[in-house]
Design an enzyme around this catalytic site. Sequence first.
Site, PDB file in Angstrom:
ATOM      1  CG  LEU A  49      -3.832  12.220  -4.239  1.00 21.52           C
ATOM      2  CD1 LEU A  49      -4.261  12.306  -5.701  1.00 21.52           C
ATOM      3  CD2 LEU A  49      -5.060  12.297  -3.350  1.00 21.52           C
ATOM      4  CG  HIS A  50       0.067   6.483   0.840  1.00 25.02           C
ATOM      5  ND1 HIS A  50       0.360   5.328   0.169  1.00 25.02           N
ATOM      6  CD2 HIS A  50       0.168   6.204   2.158  1.00 25.02           C
ATOM      7  CE1 HIS A  50       0.639   4.381   1.058  1.00 25.02           C
ATOM      8  NE2 HIS A  50       0.523   4.892   2.275  1.00 25.02           N
ATOM      9  CB  ALA A  51      -3.288   4.978   2.584  1.00 26.71           C
ATOM     10  NE  ARG A  52      -7.519   7.058   7.321  1.00 28.93           N
ATOM     11  CZ  ARG A  52      -7.743   6.739   8.564  1.00 28.93           C
ATOM     12  NH1 ARG A  52      -8.259   7.613   9.384  1.00 28.93           N
ATOM     13  NH2 ARG A  52      -7.449   5.542   9.027  1.00 28.93           N
ATOM     14  N   PRO A  53      -5.949   9.545   2.144  1.00 29.72           N
ATOM     15  CG  PRO A  53      -4.203  11.093   2.424  1.00 29.72           C
ATOM     16  CD  PRO A  53      -4.581   9.658   2.684  1.00 29.72           C
TER      17      PRO A  53
END
Length: 102
Positions: free
Chosen positions: A14-18
């Site tokens: 769960l980083h940036a875009r996701p």
Amino acid sequence: MYDKEVDVKNQVGLHARPATFFIQKANEFESSIWVEKEERRVNAKSLLGVLSLGIVGGTNIRIIADGKDEKDAVESLVNLIESGFETGNKKSEYESGNEGEF
């Protein structure tokens, strides 16, 4: 209250875009929603909160919701995670392994 555990399958977690896709989906529901990693719980509708958990691929998290649409909220977020964050759009550069390529 309704909750469910899920393993984050995409490489970057769960980083940036996701994380943005996850938060947008969470905000579609009226219920209060939280993400829990180990003993730490944050508001699933908060980008900074979700990013602060440092969720990487392979991490087990629990999604918890409380409200009139709690079951739909949890199931929808679990489905998003299990899909590898495919939103019906083209995969992101992170998910396709083409990070930084144009």
